[in-house]
Design a protein around this motif. Structure first.
Motif, PDB file in Angstrom:
ATOM      1  N   ILE A 167       0.841  -1.200   0.000  1.00  0.00           N
ATOM      2  CA  ILE A 167       0.000   0.000   0.000  1.00  0.00           C
ATOM      3  C   ILE A 167       0.871   1.244   0.000  1.00  0.00           C
ATOM      4  O   ILE A 167       0.608   2.207  -0.731  1.00  0.00           O
ATOM      5  N   LEU A 168       1.929   1.232   0.807  1.00  0.00           N
ATOM      6  CA  LEU A 168       2.843   2.378   0.843  1.00  0.00           C
ATOM      7  C   LEU A 168       3.564   2.580  -0.483  1.00  0.00           C
ATOM      8  O   LEU A 168       3.922   3.699  -0.838  1.00  0.00           O
ATOM      9  N   LEU A 169       3.768   1.497  -1.209  1.00  0.00           N
ATOM     10  CA  LEU A 169       4.416   1.586  -2.521  1.00  0.00           C
ATOM     11  C   LEU A 169       3.419   1.893  -3.636  1.00  0.00           C
ATOM     12  O   LEU A 169       3.766   1.821  -4.817  1.00  0.00           O
ATOM     13  N   GLN A 170       2.185   2.209  -3.252  1.00  0.00           N
ATOM     14  CA  GLN A 170       1.112   2.577  -4.171  1.00  0.00           C
ATOM     15  C   GLN A 170       0.792   1.468  -5.163  1.00  0.00           C
ATOM     16  O   GLN A 170       0.644   1.696  -6.367  1.00  0.00           O
ATOM     17  N   ALA A 171       0.688   0.246  -4.634  1.00  0.00           N
ATOM     18  CA  ALA A 171       0.266  -0.902  -5.425  1.00  0.00           C
ATOM     19  C   ALA A 171      -0.917  -1.567  -4.718  1.00  0.00           C
ATOM     20  O   ALA A 171      -0.777  -2.646  -4.124  1.00  0.00           O
ATOM     21  N   PRO A 172      -2.095  -0.933  -4.750  1.00  0.00           N
ATOM     22  CA  PRO A 172      -3.222  -1.454  -3.974  1.00  0.00           C
ATOM     23  C   PRO A 172      -3.731  -2.803  -4.460  1.00  0.00           C
ATOM     24  O   PRO A 172      -4.196  -3.612  -3.650  1.00  0.00           O
ATOM     25  N   ASP A 173      -3.634  -3.087  -5.764  1.00  0.00           N
ATOM     26  CA  ASP A 173      -4.087  -4.378  -6.258  1.00  0.00           C
ATOM     27  C   ASP A 173      -3.221  -5.512  -5.716  1.00  0.00           C
ATOM     28  O   ASP A 173      -3.725  -6.565  -5.319  1.00  0.00           O
ATOM     29  N   VAL A 174      -1.931  -5.287  -5.671  1.00  0.00           N
ATOM     30  CA  VAL A 174      -1.020  -6.296  -5.116  1.00  0.00           C
ATOM     31  C   VAL A 174      -1.223  -6.416  -3.606  1.00  0.00           C
ATOM     32  O   VAL A 174      -1.162  -7.510  -3.043  1.00  0.00           O
ATOM     33  N   ALA A 175      -1.504  -5.294  -2.950  1.00  0.00           N
ATOM     34  CA  ALA A 175      -1.749  -5.312  -1.502  1.00  0.00           C
ATOM     35  C   ALA A 175      -2.990  -6.123  -1.170  1.00  0.00           C
ATOM     36  O   ALA A 175      -2.992  -6.893  -0.203  1.00  0.00           O
ATOM     37  N   ILE A 176      -4.044  -5.962  -1.960  1.00  0.00           N
ATOM     38  CA  ILE A 176      -5.262  -6.740  -1.715  1.00  0.00           C
ATOM     39  C   ILE A 176      -5.002  -8.221  -1.930  1.00  0.00           C
ATOM     40  O   ILE A 176      -5.449  -9.066  -1.142  1.00  0.00           O
ATOM     41  N   ALA A 177      -4.266  -8.564  -2.968  1.00  0.00           N
ATOM     42  CA  ALA A 177      -3.935  -9.966  -3.222  1.00  0.00           C
ATOM     43  C   ALA A 177      -3.088 -10.535  -2.089  1.00  0.00           C
ATOM     44  O   ALA A 177      -3.330 -11.659  -1.623  1.00  0.00           O
ATOM     45  N   GLU A 178      -2.111  -9.787  -1.631  1.00  0.00           N
ATOM     46  CA  GLU A 178      -1.253 -10.245  -0.534  1.00  0.00           C
ATOM     47  C   GLU A 178      -2.047 -10.401   0.751  1.00  0.00           C
ATOM     48  O   GLU A 178      -1.861 -11.364   1.497  1.00  0.00           O
ATOM     49  N   ALA A 179      -2.929  -9.473   1.032  1.00  0.00           N
ATOM     50  CA  ALA A 179      -3.727  -9.553   2.253  1.00  0.00           C
ATOM     51  C   ALA A 179      -4.660 -10.752   2.209  1.00  0.00           C
ATOM     52  O   ALA A 179      -4.796 -11.475   3.203  1.00  0.00           O
ATOM     53  N   SER A 180      -5.277 -10.979   1.064  1.00  0.00           N
ATOM     54  CA  SER A 180      -6.230 -12.085   0.993  1.00  0.00           C
ATOM     55  C   SER A 180      -5.537 -13.443   0.964  1.00  0.00           C
ATOM     56  O   SER A 180      -5.993 -14.384   1.612  1.00  0.00           O
ATOM     57  N   VAL A 181      -4.445 -13.550   0.244  1.00  0.00           N
ATOM     58  CA  VAL A 181      -3.759 -14.838   0.148  1.00  0.00           C
ATOM     59  C   VAL A 181      -2.730 -15.008   1.259  1.00  0.00           C
ATOM     60  O   VAL A 181      -2.731 -16.012   1.969  1.00  0.00           O
ATOM     61  N   GLY A 182      -1.851 -14.033   1.418  1.00  0.00           N
ATOM     62  CA  GLY A 182      -0.748 -14.170   2.373  1.00  0.00           C
ATOM     63  C   GLY A 182      -1.171 -14.108   3.819  1.00  0.00           C
ATOM     64  O   GLY A 182      -0.610 -14.795   4.668  1.00  0.00           O
ATOM     65  N   ALA A 183      -2.165 -13.292   4.123  1.00  0.00           N
ATOM     66  CA  ALA A 183      -2.550 -13.119   5.525  1.00  0.00           C
ATOM     67  C   ALA A 183      -3.767 -13.943   5.913  1.00  0.00           C
ATOM     68  O   ALA A 183      -3.867 -14.397   7.038  1.00  0.00           O
ATOM     69  N   VAL A 184      -4.692 -14.163   4.971  1.00  0.00           N
ATOM     70  CA  VAL A 184      -5.948 -14.825   5.343  1.00  0.00           C
ATOM     71  C   VAL A 184      -6.002 -16.273   4.867  1.00  0.00           C
ATOM     72  O   VAL A 184      -6.107 -17.205   5.681  1.00  0.00           O
ATOM     73  N   LEU A 185      -5.926 -16.478   3.564  1.00  0.00           N
ATOM     74  CA  LEU A 185      -6.130 -17.814   3.014  1.00  0.00           C
ATOM     75  C   LEU A 185      -5.080 -18.813   3.483  1.00  0.00           C
ATOM     76  O   LEU A 185      -5.418 -19.926   3.906  1.00  0.00           O
ATOM     77  N   SER A 186      -3.818 -18.436   3.419  1.00  0.00           N
ATOM     78  CA  SER A 186      -2.771 -19.374   3.844  1.00  0.00           C
ATOM     79  C   SER A 186      -2.877 -19.672   5.344  1.00  0.00           C
ATOM     80  O   SER A 186      -2.643 -20.810   5.769  1.00  0.00           O
ATOM     81  N   THR A 187      -3.273 -18.684   6.138  1.00  0.00           N
ATOM     82  CA  THR A 187      -3.441 -18.910   7.571  1.00  0.00           C
ATOM     83  C   THR A 187      -4.556 -19.913   7.834  1.00  0.00           C
ATOM     84  O   THR A 187      -4.401 -20.833   8.642  1.00  0.00           O
ATOM     85  N   ILE A 188      -5.669 -19.746   7.139  1.00  0.00           N
ATOM     86  CA  ILE A 188      -6.777 -20.689   7.295  1.00  0.00           C
ATOM     87  C   ILE A 188      -6.357 -22.090   6.890  1.00  0.00           C
ATOM     88  O   ILE A 188      -6.662 -23.071   7.592  1.00  0.00           O
TER      89      ILE A 188
END
Length: 89
Positions: free
Chosen positions: A51-72
């Protein structure tokens, strides 16, 4: 350097430092669930950095896959292994 530049620099330091610290905790944790939670934190910090690097699409993908889906998936796998151990006894 203006105030916006200083704030961005500090937020970048927090994001990268948090990701590194969480990764160290994930590796050094004694219990697997603690490692999984730390890996979720790594994904969250990396998402913040995108998000700080102004890449919101990549941030959403990382949040959904890296933080949520893989944790589940890790938690489901840990519960499955635990049930298999109990069935063997």
């Amino acid at each position: 350097m203006n105030f916006g530049g200083i704030l961005t620099f500090v937020l970048n330091l927090v994001a990268v430092g948090g990701a590194v610290a969480s990764a160290v905790v994930a590796v050094r944790a004694r219990r697997l669930i603690d490692s999984v939670i730390a890996l979720a934190a790594v994904g969250s910090f990396i998402s913040m950095e995108f998000i700080l690097l102004q890449a919101p699409d990549v941030a959403i993908a990382e949040a959904s896959v890296g933080a949520v889906l893989s944790t589940i998936l890790y938690i489901i796998a840990l519960r499955k292994v635990k049930m298999d151990k109990e069935d063997r006894r």
